[in-house]
Design an enzyme around this catalytic site. Structure first.
Site, PDB file in Angstrom:
ATOM      1  N   LYS A   3       0.817  -1.123  -0.097  1.00 20.67           N
ATOM      2  CA  LYS A   3      -0.132  -0.085  -0.099  1.00 20.67           C
ATOM      3  C   LYS A   3       0.889   1.099  -0.034  1.00 20.67           C
ATOM      4  CE  LYS A   3      -4.018  -2.312   2.216  1.00 20.67           C
ATOM      5  NZ  LYS A   3      -4.339  -2.638   3.608  1.00 20.67           N
ATOM      6  N   GLN A  55      -4.982  -1.666   9.837  1.00 17.80           N
ATOM      7  CA  GLN A  55      -4.698  -2.793   8.937  1.00 17.80           C
ATOM      8  C   GLN A  55      -5.236  -4.011   9.885  1.00 17.80           C
ATOM      9  OE1 GLN A  55      -3.822  -3.389   6.032  1.00 17.80           O
ATOM     10  NE2 GLN A  55      -3.885  -5.655   6.260  1.00 17.80           N
ATOM     11  N   ASP A 111     -11.239   3.110   4.204  1.00 21.72           N
ATOM     12  CA  ASP A 111     -11.640   1.719   4.119  1.00 21.72           C
ATOM     13  C   ASP A 111     -13.046   1.640   4.005  1.00 21.72           C
ATOM     14  OD1 ASP A 111      -9.819  -0.495   3.832  1.00 21.72           O
ATOM     15  OD2 ASP A 111      -9.709  -0.562   5.712  1.00 21.72           O
TER      16      ASP A 111
HETATM   17  N1  GUN Z   1      -7.042  -6.749   5.846  1.00 21.46           N
HETATM   18  C1  GUN Z   1      -7.303  -7.549   4.790  1.00 21.46           C
HETATM   19  N2  GUN Z   1      -8.026  -6.607   4.095  1.00 21.46           N
HETATM   20  C2  GUN Z   1      -8.324  -5.483   4.433  1.00 21.46           C
HETATM   21  C3  GUN Z   1      -8.878  -4.215   3.987  1.00 21.46           C
HETATM   22  O1  GUN Z   1      -9.610  -4.217   3.121  1.00 21.46           O
HETATM   23  N3  GUN Z   1      -8.741  -3.235   4.847  1.00 21.46           N
HETATM   24  C4  GUN Z   1      -8.009  -3.427   6.227  1.00 21.46           C
HETATM   25  N4  GUN Z   1      -8.009  -2.421   6.958  1.00 21.46           N
HETATM   26  N5  GUN Z   1      -7.580  -4.497   6.406  1.00 21.46           N
HETATM   27  C5  GUN Z   1      -7.640  -5.375   5.734  1.00 21.46           C
END
Ligand code: GUN
Length: 293
Positions: free
Chosen positions: A54, A98, A121
């Site tokens: 990311k 996360q 998100d």
């Molecule tokens: N862990 C796996 N997929 C995601 C996501 O889309 N957002 C977040 N914050 N954590 C994740």
């Protein structure tokens, strides 16, 4: 007949290019560089890879990426205090915590501390509510990516029967709402659904988000269906580790009209949509026109 491949890598690359263009304009026209902060608690290896990817993608798109790492034993209060500091920081446009968080932390409480305008998100209760109400908000990335992919092979989704298999908060539920907003007739199927094969067979658009390798069989598909496979399952086969989706790809491609591969399908779209949300959040929060991305 073999299905058309919906190439997530290529679609995501194009979207990232468009986003980079919009970021460039924000810089030159408004002296704004959108900033995304990712919070990682603990040492989960998969999460570390996601967070690193990311960060790289954010910077490649011309945005600022900041990572906050907290130890595995960080308390819920400590994580919440960090989120509150980021909420108050005027330089921060997007906040992503996360998941999964360590077991001793209530994820829902932490997520709902994020200021909805910075919730890239789209997981806060406020943004989930806005999605249901059809109001402007921030939409979860994987479902948004799935819709963008389906639209590359279907001019309009309106009136089509979409079946979403899986009812998770992260994917299944928001994806069903987005499909409804596209005027699909939506069926949500899950582990308790009776006659799942025949429900799937009635789908013009089949979205699989269950996390079970190759659970959806080729024979469960309507001829010509659009298949969006959200599953990313690590399996071992003939002594080799590999990634497979929730759909039996080899069988499905003989019946589907179009299908997303795994890997290289929905996966790359998730990060692209996160970048997109960060630009949207930055523009809205700073009172700028939201770029058409
Ligand atoms: N862990 C796996 N997929 C995601 C996501 O889309 N957002 C977040 N914050 N954590 C994740």
């Amino acid at each position: 007949m073999t299905a058309e491949l919906i190439d997530g890598k290529a679609i995501a690359a194009k979207l990232r290019e468009t986003i980079a263009g919009a970021v460039g304009l924000m810089k030159t026209d408004n002296d704004v560089q959108p900033t995304l902060v990712v919070v990682l608690v603990g040492e989960d290896p998969a999460s570390q890879v996601y967070v690193r990817n990311k960060g790289i993608a954010t910077e490649k798109a011309g945005m600022r990426s900041i990572e906050h790492r907290l130890p595995e034993d960080a308390g819920e209060v400590q994580v919440i205090e960090l989120v509150r500091r980021l909420n108050a920081d005027d330089e921060v446009d997007g906040i992503l915590v996360q998941l999964p968080l360590p077991d001793h932390i209530d994820s829902s409480r932490v997520i709902n501390e994020i200021d909805p305008i910075k919730d890239v998100d789209g997981l806060t209760e406020v943004n989930a509510g806005r999605l249901i109400l059809g109001k402007e908000g921030l939409v979860p990335c994987t479902p948004q990516g799935s819709i963008i992919m389906a639209k590359t092979v279907r001019e309009s989704l309106s009136g089509l029967h979409a079946v979403v298999v899986g009812r998770s908060i992260l994917v299944g539920k928001p994806l069903a709402m987005l499909l409804l907003n596209e005027n699909c007739t939506v069926t949500m199927a899950h582990s308790r659904t009776k006659n799942l094969a025949s429900v799937c067979r009635s789908a013009d658009i089949l979205c699989a988000a269950v996390g079970r390798p190759r659970m959806i069989e080729g024979g469960w598909l309507k001829e010509g269906a659009t298949v969006i496979d959200v599953g990313i399952n690590r399996i071992e086969e003939n002594g080799k580790k590999r990634l497979v989706g929730d759909v039996d790809f080899e069988a499905a491609k003989l019946r589907a009209g179009a299908i997303t591969p795994v890997p290289g399908g929905v996966g790359p779209m998730t990060i692209a949509c996160l970048l997109r949300n960060t630009v949207i959040a930055a523009a809205r929060r700073r009172g700028l026109a939201v770029p058409a991305i």
